[in-house]
Scaffold this active site. Structure first.
Site, PDB file in Angstrom:
ATOM      1  N   ASP A   1      65.645  72.033  42.760  1.00  0.00           N
ATOM      2  CA  ASP A   1      64.900  71.018  43.499  1.00  0.00           C
ATOM      3  C   ASP A   1      65.650  69.695  43.323  1.00  0.00           C
ATOM      4  OD1 ASP A   1      63.084  69.685  45.034  1.00  0.00           O
ATOM      5  OD2 ASP A   1      61.315  70.347  43.942  1.00  0.00           O
TER       6      ASP A   1
HETATM    7  C1  BGC Z   1      60.463  68.583  46.732  1.00  0.00           C
HETATM    8  C2  BGC Z   1      60.865  69.827  47.486  1.00  0.00           C
HETATM    9  C3  BGC Z   1      61.687  69.463  48.697  1.00  0.00           C
HETATM   10  C4  BGC Z   1      62.880  68.672  48.232  1.00  0.00           C
HETATM   11  C5  BGC Z   1      63.847  68.318  49.337  1.00  0.00           C
HETATM   12  C6  BGC Z   1      61.643  67.661  46.478  1.00  0.00           C
HETATM   13  O1  BGC Z   1      61.226  66.426  45.985  1.00  0.00           O
HETATM   14  O2  BGC Z   1      59.842  68.946  45.525  1.00  0.00           O
HETATM   15  O3  BGC Z   1      59.705  70.554  47.829  1.00  0.00           O
HETATM   16  O4  BGC Z   1      62.059  70.611  49.406  1.00  0.00           O
HETATM   17  O5  BGC Z   1      62.429  67.465  47.621  1.00  0.00           O
HETATM   18  O6  BGC Z   1      63.354  67.389  50.207  1.00  0.00           O
END
Ligand code: BGC
Length: 725
Positions: A281
Site C-alpha cells: 500500500d
Molecule cells: C489506500 C489504498 C489505495 C492506495 C492508492 C492508499 O492510501 O489505502 O486503498 O489503493 O492508497 O491510492
C-alpha cells in the site's frame, strides 16, 4: 501474429510460447538493476521528467496516471494524458522494452459511478456487482488504466472506521461472493481483452480491526479469528482469479503486514498458491520504519521482500536498496526473482507486451444509457427500507411533497468516497428527479435547513428529509468517534416531526449510523448510502414505488456508538446473551446489548411470511449435501424481491463459533399473493472452519441451519453431520 524480426531479438515476444517460458527468456536477459526496476511503482509518471528513468528500466508501474493520449495537463498535481507517451519510452526506448503497468483506484465505477461498495453489498446481488465491475473496467481501460485497486474485502464490523464505506460489509460469505463477482467484472475470463483490467483484493489482512476504528491503527487478532473470518473473502477473491493483492497498513499482533512473512508469503502465496502480485500500500514499506520494526528503509526493504511484497508502491525502498541487499548477501536473489516473475506474469497476462498502447481514437468513457442503466439498477438495489408505517410508496395521485436537506441538489456528494473520475455534473440529483416525476406536487427546498423549511413543511402533506453524512465524513482517514447524525440534523427532524405530518427520512451514509431517534420520529426510513450518478432517479423510483425496495443491511447498525463493535460474528460466551435474559445477564448496566438494526434487515412494500425450513435428509456425511426448502409467501398487495437468507450455527466445535453466520441467500421475486418454495443446496463444506491447530476441519455432530428475512428473525432446523469413512 508474431513479428519474427522482433522475436529473434526478443524471443519473449513470441505469443505462441507459454507465459512462464516467456518470463524465463526475458529474465535471463535482465540485469539485477533492471529486475529491481520491475519492483518499483511511482505515483505519477511524467513522460518528460521521467524519460531517462523509464528508459533505464527503473520504473515498473504508476498508480495515478490517467489518459491515453494528450498533453501533460495537471489535474490536482496528477499528470493526465501521459500514458502512451510514457509507455513509448519503456517499449521503444528501454533496452528490453518491458511495458509499464498503469494502475488507478477505480473503486466503484470510473466515470459512471455506482453506489459505494457498502451500498453495492446491500444489493446482495452478485450479478449486479459483476456488471458494475465490467462497466468500470471498460471506462478505465479507455483511459489506459490496466489495473484497479479494488475490490476492498476487509471484513467490516466497526462503523467508526471510515473505510467501511469501501467494504463489502461484515460477513465473509457476502463479502467473498461479491468480491468474486467484482473480480470477474473487472478481469473477465481473459484480462488481456481490450475492455478488461486487473483487479486487486485489499488490504491483506485484518485492516478492518484497526483499534478504536482509527484508520491505520494497530490490530490485535489471533490467527484463528483471522482464518475463520478475515482471510476468507481474500481466499474467495484468489479462487476467483484475482491477479493482485494489496498489503495492509496495519500490523497484526505486532508484525506490520508489509513485513508479515507468515501471512503474506506463508499463507497467501504458499498455502493458497496465489501466483499474482502482492503490491504494497502507499509507502507501506517505508512505514515499517515508522512502525518501529526497521531502523531504516534498507532494513524495511529487506523485511518486505522476505515477507513477499512484490511491488513497492511509492516508498522507493526497493529501488534504493534491493540491488545492494542482494550483492551484500543480505537478501537472496531468489526473493527478488520471485517478485519480478510475478510482476512480469501480470504484465504478460494483461497482454501489455502485445498491446502496450492504450489510445483508442474516438473511444470515450462518458456515461452511456447502458452504463447508466447498470448504475441505476445498482443504486436501486442499494436502497434499504428499514421502517415504513405505510407512508411509502408515496401515492402518485395525491398530496404535495416537500423535499429538503443538504443533498437535494448536491451531485458530487452523492458519488461517495474514492471517486477519482466521477463528476458531479453526471449525477441526477434527488431534486431534479423528483421534480421530473412529480412536477408541481413537489417543492424542493434549498440545501440548507431553516425556518423556511418548516414553513414549507407545514404547507406540504409529506416531507422527505435527506439526512446523513457527506462522503468526506467516510472513506480513508475519515473515522469518527460518534456515529450519530451530523450536527443539527436531528433538530430539524424533531422540528419537522412536531408538525404532525408524515416524514420520510432518507439517509445518505458511508457507515452504519445511530438511527435511534430517526426511527422513532420518521414514518419511514430508507438507507441509501452514497448511490452514485443515478442517485436521484433511483430514489424517485423507490419512493414512488416503480421499484420495490429490496436492499438489505450488509452491516449491523448498533444501538449507539458505545455498543461498537456489534455484528453477526458475535460468538457465544460463558453467559448467554438472549433478549429475554438481557436485563439480568446483560453486558452493560446502562443499555441492552441488541443491535438497533440487525444484519440482513430490509423491508419491502409488502409482507412476506416464512414457513419453517425443511431438509431432504437430517443426516449427511462430511463430504455430502442436502436440500433445504423454505416456503415464502407474499401476503400483501405489491410484488417484491425477497432476499431469503440462510445462516449456520455450529453449537459444538473446537473453538467458539458465531451465534449465526450467513451461509447463503437467494433473491426471489414474488407477485402479490404468490408463494414459492425456495431451495438451497447445502454442502457439509459450508460448515468447515479452522480449528485449534489452525487447519480446516468439518466436525461430526449437530449443525443448526436457520432461514428467515434477516439475521434476527430466523427459524431453525437441526441436522447431523457424520463421518462415513
Ligand atoms: C489506500 C489504498 C489505495 C492506495 C492508492 C492508499 O492510501 O489505502 O486503498 O489503493 O492508497 O491510492
Amino acid at each position: 501474429m508474431t513479428d519474427t524480426t522482433a522475436t529473434t531479438t526478443r524471443p519473449w515476444l513470441d505469443v505462441a510460447l507459454p507465459v512462464e517460458e516467456r518470463i524465463d527468456l526475458l529474465m535471463a536477459e535482465m540485469t539485477l538493476a533492471e529486475k529491481v526496476g520491475q519492483t518499483h511503482q511511482v505515483a505519477n509518471i511524467d513522460p518528460e521528467a521521467d524519460a531517462e528513468t523509464i528508459r533505464a528500466g527503473r520504473i515498473s508501474s504508476s498508480l495515478y496516471a490517467s489518459g491515453a493520449t494528450g498533453g501533460n495537463e495537471r489535474d490536482e498535481g496528477v499528470l493526465v494524458g501521459s500514458i502512451d507517451a510514457a509507455q513509448r519510452h519503456a517499449v521503444e526506448g528501454s533496452r528490453l522494452g518491458v511495458p509499464l503497468l498503469f494502475g488507478r483506484d477505480v473503486i466503484h465505477g470510473h466515470r459512471t459511478v455506482a453506489p459505494i461498495p457498502l451500498g453495492l453489498a446491500a444489493s446482495f446481488d452478485p450479478d449486479i456487482a459483476e456488471r458494475v465491475g465490467e462497466v468500470a473496467a471498460r471506462e478505465a481501460a479507455v483511459e489506459g488504466v490496466a489495473w484497479t485497486f479494488a475490490p476492498m474485502v476487509d471484513i467490516s464490523e466497526e462503523p467508526r472506521w471510515g473505510r467501511v464505506a469501501e467494504s463489502l460489509g461484515e460477513t465473509p460469505v457476502l463479502s467473498g461472493r461479491l468480491a468474486a463477482s467484482l473480480v470477474r467484472g473487472f478481469q473477465g475470463s481473459d484480462p488481456s481483452d481490450l475492455d478488461r483490467i486487473a483487479a486487486c483484493a485489499k488490504h491483506f489482512a485484518g485492516y478492518g480491526l484497526a483499534a478504536g476504528g482509527r484508520d491505520y491503527d494497530t490490530v490485535s487478532v489471533g490467527e484463528n479469528t483471522l482464518r475463520n473470518l478475515h482471510l476468507r473473502p481474500f481466499k474467495a477473491a484468489v479462487d476467483a482469479g484475482v491477479m493482485t493483492v494489496m498489503a495492509a497498513f496495519n500490523d497484526v499482533d505486532g508484525t506490520p503486514m508489509h513485513a508479515h512473512e507468515h501471512l503474506v508469503r506463508g499463507v497467501l502465496k504458499n498455502e493458497w498458491g496465489f501466483d499474482g502480485v502482492v503490491v504494497a500500500d502507499w509507502n507501506g514499506i517505508g512505514q515499517i520504519v515508522f512502525q518501529g520494526v526497521a531502523a531504516d528503509s534498507r532494513e524495511a526493504a529487506a523485511l518486505a521482500i522476505r515477507a513477499g511484497v512484490d511491488l513497492d508502491m511509492v516508498s522507493g525502498a526497493y529501488l534504493a536498496h534491493l540491488e545492494e541487499l542482494v550483492e551484500s548477501g543480505d537478501v537472496e536473489l531468489a526473493l527478488v526473482d520471485d517478485a519480478v516473475r510475478r510482476v512480469l506474469r501480470l504484465k504478460f497476462r494483461l497482454g501489455l507486451f502485445e498491446r502496450p498502447y492504450a489510445a483508442r481514437p474516438g473511444a470515450t468513457n462518458a456515461p452511456t444509457p447502458e452504463s447508466r442503466e447498470v448504475a441505476l439498477r445498482a443504486a436501486q438495489a442499494a436502497h434499504v427500507l428499514v421502517k415504513n408505517d405505510g407512508v411509502l410508496p408515496l401515492d402518485r395521485d395525491s398530496g404535495t411533497v416537500l423535499l429538503s436537506g443538504p443533498f437535494v441538489d448536491d451531485g458530487e456528494a452523492l458519488l461517495g468516497t474514492w471517486t477519482l473520475d466521477g463528476r458531479g455534473e453526471d449525477v441526477v440529483s434527488p431534486g431534479s428527479a423528483l421534480k421530473a416525476r412529480l412536477g408541481d406536487r413537489v417543492e424542493v427546498s434549498d440545501g440548507r435547513f431553516s425556518d423556511r423549511t418548516l414553513q414549507q413543511s407545514r404547507r406540504a402533506e409529506r416531507t422527505v428529509l435527506l439526512l446523513g453524512e457527506h462522503p468526506s465524513r467516510s472513506g480513508e482517514a475519515n473515522s469518527v468517534t460518534d456515529i450519530g447524525l451530523p450536527h443539527g440534523q436531528l433538530d430539524v427532524l424533531r422540528a419537522v416531526a412536531r408538525l404532525g405530518k408524515p416524514v420520510v427520512a432518507v439517509v445518505y451514509t458511508g457507515r452504519p449510523l445511530d438511527l435511534g431517534e430517526v426511527l422513532d420520529l420518521a414514518a419511514a426510513v430508507v438507507v441509501v448510502w452514497h448511490p452514485g450518478v443515478e442517485a436521484g432517479t433511483a430514489l424517485a423510483s423507490v419512493l414512488l414505488g416503480d421499484v420495490e425496495p429490496h436492499g438489505r443491511l450488509p452491516m449491523t447498525f448498533p444501538l449507539s456508538t458505545g455498543h461498537i463493535p456489534t455484528s453477526t460474528h458475535q460468538r457465544p460466551t460463558g453467559r448467554l446473551i438472549r433478549a429475554d435474559v438481557d436485563h439480568e445477564e446483560g453486558r452493560y448496566l446502562d443499555a441492552l446489548t441488541y443491535p438497533r438494526l440487525p444484519f440482513g434487515l430490509g423491508l419491502s412494500y409488502t409482507t412476506v411470511d416464512y414457513a419453517a425450513p425443511t431438509v431432504s435428509t437430517s443426516t449427511i456425511p462430511t463430504d455430502g449435501s442436502l436440500t433445504l426448502t423454505v416456503t415464502v409467501a407474499n401476503s400483501g398487495e405489491r410484488p417484491c424481491r425477497e432476499v431469503v437468507q440462510l445462516y449456520v450455527r455450529d453449537p459444538v466445535a473446537q473453538v467458539t463459533r458465531p451465534l449465526v453466520e450467513l451461509s447463503d441467500w437467494a433473491l426471489v421475486d414474488l407477485a402479490p399473493g404468490q408463494s414459492r418454495e425456495v431451495t438451497f443446496e447445502v454442502h457439509a463444506e459450508q460448515f468447515a472452519y479452522t480449528g485449534r491447530d489452525l487447519t480446516a476441519r468439518i466436525d461430526e455432530g449437530e449443525v443448526v441451519l436457520l432461514t428467515g428475512p434477516d439475521s434476527a428473525r430466523l427459524q431453525p432446523v437441526t441436522i447431523t453431520v457424520r463421518n462415513d469413512s
